[in-house]
Motif scaffolding. Sequence first.
Motif, PDB file in Angstrom:
ATOM      1  N   ARG A 265       1.222  -1.247  -0.192  1.00 35.10           N
ATOM      2  CA  ARG A 265       0.055  -0.013   0.334  1.00 35.10           C
ATOM      3  C   ARG A 265       1.258   1.367  -0.003  1.00 35.10           C
ATOM      4  N   ALA A 266       2.292   0.877   0.768  1.00 31.81           N
ATOM      5  CA  ALA A 266       2.369   2.377   0.645  1.00 31.81           C
ATOM      6  C   ALA A 266       3.270   2.520  -1.292  1.00 31.81           C
ATOM      7  N   THR A 267       3.132   3.671  -1.976  1.00 30.43           N
ATOM      8  CA  THR A 267       3.392   4.404  -2.897  1.00 30.43           C
ATOM      9  C   THR A 267       4.275   4.298  -3.225  1.00 30.43           C
TER      10      THR A 267
ATOM     11  N   PRO B  75       8.756   5.637  -4.222  1.00 29.31           N
ATOM     12  CA  PRO B  75       8.483   7.084  -4.702  1.00 29.31           C
ATOM     13  C   PRO B  75       8.682   7.689  -6.276  1.00 29.31           C
TER      14      PRO B  75
ATOM     15  N   LEU C 168       5.413   8.214  -8.344  1.00 23.32           N
ATOM     16  CA  LEU C 168       4.402   7.962  -8.203  1.00 23.32           C
ATOM     17  C   LEU C 168       3.214   9.124  -7.614  1.00 23.32           C
ATOM     18  N   PRO C 169       2.331   9.931  -8.112  1.00 20.02           N
ATOM     19  CA  PRO C 169       1.198  10.106  -7.661  1.00 20.02           C
ATOM     20  C   PRO C 169       0.359   9.650  -6.406  1.00 20.02           C
ATOM     21  N   GLN C 170       0.478   9.451  -5.275  1.00 23.64           N
ATOM     22  CA  GLN C 170      -0.424   9.106  -3.736  1.00 23.64           C
ATOM     23  C   GLN C 170      -1.685   9.558  -4.046  1.00 23.64           C
ATOM     24  N   THR C 171      -2.263   9.917  -4.958  1.00 22.74           N
ATOM     25  CA  THR C 171      -3.494  10.199  -5.074  1.00 22.74           C
ATOM     26  C   THR C 171      -4.145   9.283  -6.177  1.00 22.74           C
TER      27      THR C 171
ATOM     28  N   ASP D 269      -2.881   6.212  -7.167  1.00 22.73           N
ATOM     29  CA  ASP D 269      -2.083   4.666  -6.070  1.00 22.73           C
ATOM     30  C   ASP D 269      -2.910   4.877  -5.178  1.00 22.73           C
ATOM     31  N   ARG D 270      -3.731   5.148  -4.038  1.00 24.44           N
ATOM     32  CA  ARG D 270      -4.884   5.345  -3.459  1.00 24.44           C
ATOM     33  C   ARG D 270      -6.086   5.029  -3.972  1.00 24.44           C
TER      34      ARG D 270
ATOM     35  N   GLN E 117      -5.653   1.606  -5.635  1.00 24.38           N
ATOM     36  CA  GLN E 117      -5.999  -0.086  -4.624  1.00 24.38           C
ATOM     37  C   GLN E 117      -7.356   0.268  -3.867  1.00 24.38           C
TER      38      GLN E 117
END
Length: 275
Positions: A7-9, A11, A13-16, A18-19, A22
Amino acid sequence: MPDPDDRATPPGLPQTADRALQVLLAFDRARPEWGVTAVAREFGLHTSIAQRILAVLAHRGFLVRDDSTRKYRIGPAALHLGRLWDRAGALDLLVVPVLSDLAAQTGHAALLSLPDGAHTRCVLAAEGADGRLRGYSLVGELYPAHAGATSKAYFAFLPEAERDRLFADRPMARFTPDTVTDLAVLREQLAEVASRGWAFTTGEYDTGVATLAVPVFLRGEPYGSLSVGWSASRFDHDPEQWVDLLRRGAELIELRLSRPVNRLSGGLPGPRRTE
């Protein structure tokens, strides 16, 4: 559901985004509905962030919202991508190397088959050094649920109620003298396959063809079967010698279909074929 360790995005990559992906991947047969509070709790998000993620996915058609329950389900955009995946050759890219390695190590035809109603259908195949089982490609061949290891290795792992619905009022054709057409006997055989984790048959669908098969799972659910077939008149193999090899192949297919491409592992370990 996504592995908590993933679940850790990464480095860069855009976290939003990726979330959001997921959350989308969290929808499965065991949990086909998610609400805002459940998503927030599961992913450690503020409810306002969970709400925005679900709203965006619904806006683009990947989810649909049931206004009576305020929960979300998979939407029609997922169907579009599923059909595109089927036609784009990505499955070939990920699975054919596994089949080719399996065919090289056994010398025989290796098949990936996926469910198609009361059958499984061969979607990919690799021929071994011993040549073709048929005078034509195995890809596209349908294997009935009651005849042969290729289908039994899949149907044995379905919930019993779901499997019974497939056989309800459906005649079981006899393809060879060894085809099982008694439902009670078939149930016993499927229970045995589920217990030991693999299926082996000789001449149930094709006279003189021996088949060893194991189930392929995705996220804990039956996805299809991986099998090896050979001429029983030419080769007298102990099927158990290749069970572990097929299981490793099935695990590798699951890994390739459920993990990011940059985490793909190598080919199948193990000794080459034995006569």
